[in-house]
Design a protein around this motif. Structure first.
Motif, PDB file in Angstrom:
ATOM      1  N   LYS A 168      13.879   3.604  -8.711  1.00 31.72           N
ATOM      2  CA  LYS A 168      12.814   4.411  -9.450  1.00 31.72           C
ATOM      3  C   LYS A 168      13.052   5.069 -10.344  1.00 31.72           C
ATOM      4  O   LYS A 168      14.107   5.492 -11.119  1.00 31.72           O
TER       5      LYS A 168
ATOM      6  N   ASP B  59       8.494   3.286 -13.264  1.00 30.00           N
ATOM      7  CA  ASP B  59       7.674   3.399 -12.027  1.00 30.00           C
ATOM      8  C   ASP B  59       6.065   4.647 -11.505  1.00 30.00           C
ATOM      9  O   ASP B  59       5.816   4.121 -10.413  1.00 30.00           O
TER      10      ASP B  59
ATOM     11  N   LYS C 218       3.236  -3.294 -11.516  1.00 26.83           N
ATOM     12  CA  LYS C 218       2.035  -3.490 -10.630  1.00 26.83           C
ATOM     13  C   LYS C 218       2.697  -3.040  -9.958  1.00 26.83           C
ATOM     14  O   LYS C 218       4.586  -2.135  -9.171  1.00 26.83           O
ATOM     15  N   GLY C 219       2.103  -1.989  -9.180  1.00 24.41           N
ATOM     16  CA  GLY C 219       3.103  -0.971  -8.168  1.00 24.41           C
ATOM     17  C   GLY C 219       3.395   0.221  -8.922  1.00 24.41           C
ATOM     18  O   GLY C 219       3.401   1.766  -7.507  1.00 24.41           O
ATOM     19  N   SER C 220       3.499   0.750 -10.161  1.00 27.38           N
ATOM     20  CA  SER C 220       3.188   2.362  -9.992  1.00 27.38           C
ATOM     21  C   SER C 220       2.125   2.806 -10.032  1.00 27.38           C
ATOM     22  O   SER C 220       1.151   2.580  -9.849  1.00 27.38           O
ATOM     23  N   SER C 221       3.222   4.185 -10.112  1.00 25.46           N
ATOM     24  CA  SER C 221       2.769   6.035  -9.772  1.00 25.46           C
ATOM     25  C   SER C 221       1.809   6.649 -10.483  1.00 25.46           C
ATOM     26  O   SER C 221       2.443   6.438 -11.309  1.00 25.46           O
TER      27      SER C 221
ATOM     28  N   THR D 150      -6.640  -0.102 -11.455  1.00 21.39           N
ATOM     29  CA  THR D 150      -5.679  -0.145 -10.201  1.00 21.39           C
ATOM     30  C   THR D 150      -6.334  -2.025  -9.560  1.00 21.39           C
ATOM     31  O   THR D 150      -4.940  -2.383  -9.035  1.00 21.39           O
TER      32      THR D 150
ATOM     33  N   GLY E 233      -2.845  -3.085 -10.886  1.00 17.80           N
ATOM     34  CA  GLY E 233      -2.051  -2.790  -9.616  1.00 17.80           C
ATOM     35  C   GLY E 233      -0.941  -1.449  -9.736  1.00 17.80           C
ATOM     36  O   GLY E 233      -0.833  -1.085  -8.745  1.00 17.80           O
TER      37      GLY E 233
ATOM     38  N   ARG F 183      -1.843   2.562  -9.474  1.00 16.94           N
ATOM     39  CA  ARG F 183      -2.350   3.298  -8.802  1.00 16.94           C
ATOM     40  C   ARG F 183      -2.568   4.833  -9.663  1.00 16.94           C
ATOM     41  O   ARG F 183      -1.502   5.572 -10.291  1.00 16.94           O
TER      42      ARG F 183
ATOM     43  N   SER G 229       5.085   7.659  -3.977  1.00 15.41           N
ATOM     44  CA  SER G 229       6.187   6.582  -2.466  1.00 15.41           C
ATOM     45  C   SER G 229       5.205   5.333  -2.785  1.00 15.41           C
ATOM     46  O   SER G 229       3.538   5.845  -2.558  1.00 15.41           O
ATOM     47  N   ASP G 230       5.793   4.837  -1.276  1.00 11.05           N
ATOM     48  CA  ASP G 230       5.397   3.851  -0.628  1.00 11.05           C
ATOM     49  C   ASP G 230       4.289   4.020   0.255  1.00 11.05           C
ATOM     50  O   ASP G 230       3.069   3.523   0.844  1.00 11.05           O
TER      51      ASP G 230
ATOM     52  N   SER H 117       0.593   4.281  -0.759  1.00  4.26           N
ATOM     53  CA  SER H 117       0.043   2.728  -1.118  1.00  4.26           C
ATOM     54  C   SER H 117      -1.085   2.457  -0.935  1.00  4.26           C
ATOM     55  O   SER H 117      -1.910   1.166  -2.017  1.00  4.26           O
TER      56      SER H 117
END
Length: 248
Positions: free
Chosen positions: A8, A85, A131-134, A172, A176, A178, A228-229, A232
């Motif tokens: 990441k 990420d 997508k999936g980034s935090s 979100t 995607g 968060r 982290s996932d 999620s």
């Protein structure tokens, strides 16, 4: 076993000391490449010496949009970057001024870093967030508690909490991404020590149900979880890491 953030790319602002530095160390430990941004070049160099080669320093003043743009241009063009990420928009300042003694200069300075800086840090990162980034924002329990003399600071931290809600609605479902908030209580950082002093810090610690003030590493643990996932299904949330101070 693979590390939770293996491969990441992370960006941490206000990363040369305190919570930002502790978090950068933790994210690297978890496998991430981390771009560390801060206003103070010498402190950044020291931070890199502590973290290691997976930390890339960038001098940036988040109160200046031009600096924020350069920050993400550097991340985009770096062989170790190209995307984001994990974004920890953490840079912030505090200063006491009771109502009746607040100057326009102080208002501009605190809002420029704590509110404007967070907003444009996230906005300029958007092209690099997938997508999936935090995205994690640093607020404070002062966003809902009235700390005497800190109305400006509390207002900026309330704005940060509000940003997370609105940006969850904006980002979100459609992209995607968060967005969450960590709100520390009293944490022993250079900023806290400078503002509180030894005597006041002990008084504050005596009021914390856990019986002490917190450590930057304890906030870093929360940020690492949100990055982290493992988190999620968490979006738009605020995690209050305060030793119970604001909870009873």
């Amino acid at each position: 076993m693979s590390k939770p953030l293996e491969g990441k790319v992370s960006v941490v602002t206000g990363a040369a000391s305190g919570i930002g530095l502790a978090t950068a160390k933790r994210l690297v430990k978890d496998g991430s490449i981390v771009f560390i941004a801060d206003l103070h070049e010498d402190a950044l160099a020291k931070a890199v010496s502590e973290i290691g080669s997976n930390a890339i320093p960038i001098v940036a003043d988040v109160s200046k949009v031009s600096d924020i743009k350069k920050l993400f241009e550097t991340v985009k063009d770096s062989p170790k970057g190209g995307r984001v990420d994990v974004l920890f928009a953490n840079a912030g300042i505090a200063a006491a001024a009771p109502i009746g003694s607040i100057s326009e200069e102080l208002y501009d300075r605190i809002f420029s870093v704590n509110a404007k800086g967070v907003l444009f840090t996230v906005q300029e990162a958007l092209p690099l967030l997938g997508k999936g980034s935090s995205v994690i924002l640093t607020s404070s329990i002062d966003n809902f508690k009235g700390l005497p003399g800190y109305s400006l600071y509390g207002a900026t931290k309330a704005a940060v909490r509000s940003f997370a809600r609105t940006w969850t609605a904006d980002l979100t479902k459609s992209r995607g991404i968060r967005v969450n908030v960590v709100s520390p209580g009293p944490i022993v950082t250079p900023m806290f020590e400078a503002g509180a002093g030894e005597v006041k810090a002990k008084i504050i610690a005596s009021q914390v149900p856990i019986g002490r003030n917190g450590r930057p590493e304890e906030i870093a643990n929360v940020v690492a979880f949100l990055a982290s996932d493992a988190s999620s299904f968490i979006a738009g949330a605020e995690i209050q890491a305060d030793g119970g101070l604001a909870q009873i």
